[in-house]
Design an enzyme around this catalytic site. Structure first.
Site, PDB file in Angstrom:
ATOM      1  CB  SER A 231      -0.963  -0.043   1.186  1.00  0.00           C
ATOM      2  OG  SER A 231      -2.024   0.866   1.024  1.00  0.00           O
TER       3      SER A 231
ATOM      4  CG  ASP B 113      -4.501  -2.633   1.019  1.00  0.00           C
ATOM      5  OD1 ASP B 113      -3.632  -3.224   1.674  1.00  0.00           O
ATOM      6  OD2 ASP B 113      -4.555  -1.388   0.908  1.00  0.00           O
TER       7      ASP B 113
END
Length: 355
Positions: free
Chosen positions: A60, A212
């Site tokens: 991320s 993610d």
């Protein structure tokens, strides 16, 4: 604040090239705007000059820091990396609007949904309980992708042999981790690693959907076991493992549940490293096939204790500067306390962390 003042442009490393340099692997957690803490950490490490990075694993915001650092390193070594990181975080705030606030960023994503009765974070919370990104963001607008594409020369990053990059994402279909490395490092891989499914549409790569990376690797440590030679791992941890308070409001409960979820895979890797290290100590594993990994950590728990999870959406540059400053000090303090431990012993009590 000017970039030159932030990173001390043109300043020589505090500890220039010499016999005192040590090689480590970097592991960079994700955490939205809190990734500016990691920016401060990286700036201090690069300015100090005593550490060389063998591999960098990022998820991320950690993935974004990783590729921007690599891009700057290819362009101009450590000082190039420092300058590039500073420019990236300044441009993140600019890309979010004139006021550089989270409300402006939300407006950039979905201006037609403005709701004056709600603050930006309450607005996001209410909206994501009612709809999906396919509904409230049908055009899949993501200013960060445009910024990453503009700033990072991925062709040169993929060709760089001095740094090994590992970017984590989660396969929507299998629920397993997908690791992007070497020639697979692209803007899509970075955005897949940062794809929170309640905010962004699934990132498709070669017909597969990804969310993610924090769900399954925040960040992934296992690539270091076989793909690099450095035996020391320096983890920059943003999400706290422990919280002394019991959450009782809906927001506090959601925030703590998120922290637990995004630390779960990391704790499993802590356990695996501890197990292998103990088996080696007891001579129950072949040291020719397995190696000890020494874990070190610079964490943001104390520094970010005053900031709730909602501030992970705060993109004001003043906020970034605060996090940069505390991250830089945390790294300097860690270097002063533990540089001599690198290559000698781990400085994280793994068993205490996962027990």
């Amino acid at each position: 604040m000017k970039l030159a003042k932030l990173v001390g442009a043109g300043a020589k490393p505090a500890h220039p090239h010499g016999a005192g340099r040590k090689r480590v692997n970097l592991a960079l957690q994700g955490g939205g705007a809190h990734g500016a803490f990691t920016w401060g950490v990286l700036d201090a490490l690069l300015a100090d000059g005593r550490l060389e990075f063998d591999g960098i694993s990022g998820t991320s915001a950690g993935a974004m820091n990783a590729v921007v650092l690599a891009d700057g390193f290819v362009r101009g070594g450590a000082e190039g990396a420092r300058a590039r990181l500073a420019e990236f975080w300044q441009r993140v705030s600019r890309s979010s609007g004139a006021g550089a606030s989270a409300h402006d960023l939300i407006g950039a994503w979905m201006g037609f949904w403005r709701t004056p009765m709600l603050g930006p974070f309450q607005f996001f919370e209410a909206l994501t309980n009612l709809s999906s990104p396919y509904g409230f963001n049908p055009l899949n607008i993501n200013p960060l992708r445009e910024l990453v594409v503009d700033m990072v020369d991925f062709e040169k990053v993929r060709a760089c042999k001095a740094l090994k990059l590992f970017i984590s994402a989660t396969s929507v279909k299998t629920g397993k981790i997908r690791l992007f490395a070497d020639g697979e490092i692209t803007a899509d891989a970075v955005m897949a690693s940062a794809c929170l499914p309640y905010l962004f549409q699934t990132v498709m790569i070669d017909g597969e959907g990804y969310w993610d990376g924090g769900f399954m690797g925040n960040p992934a440590l296992f690539p270091f076991f076989t793909e690099t030679t450095a035996e020391d791992i320096l983890l920059v941890q943003i999400n706290p493992i422990e919280r002394p308070e019991i959450p009782n409001t809906s927001r506090e409960i959601i925030e703590r549940a998120s922290e637990i979820t995004f630390n779960a895979s990391l704790l499993r890797e802590f356990r695996a490293i501890d197990f292998v290290n103990r088996m080696l100590d007891e001579k129950r594993l072949d040291p020719k096939r397995y190696r000890r990994n020494r874990l070190h950590r610079i964490e943001a728990s104390a520094a970010l204790a005053q900031y709730g999870a909602a501030t992970k959406l705060d993109t004001s540059f003043a906020f970034f500067e605060e996090l940069f400053a505390v991250g830089r000090k945390a790294a300097q303090d860690w270097l002063a306390a533990h540089f001599d431990d690198i290559g000698v012993r781990e400085t994280v009590d793994l068993r205490a962390a996962f027990s």
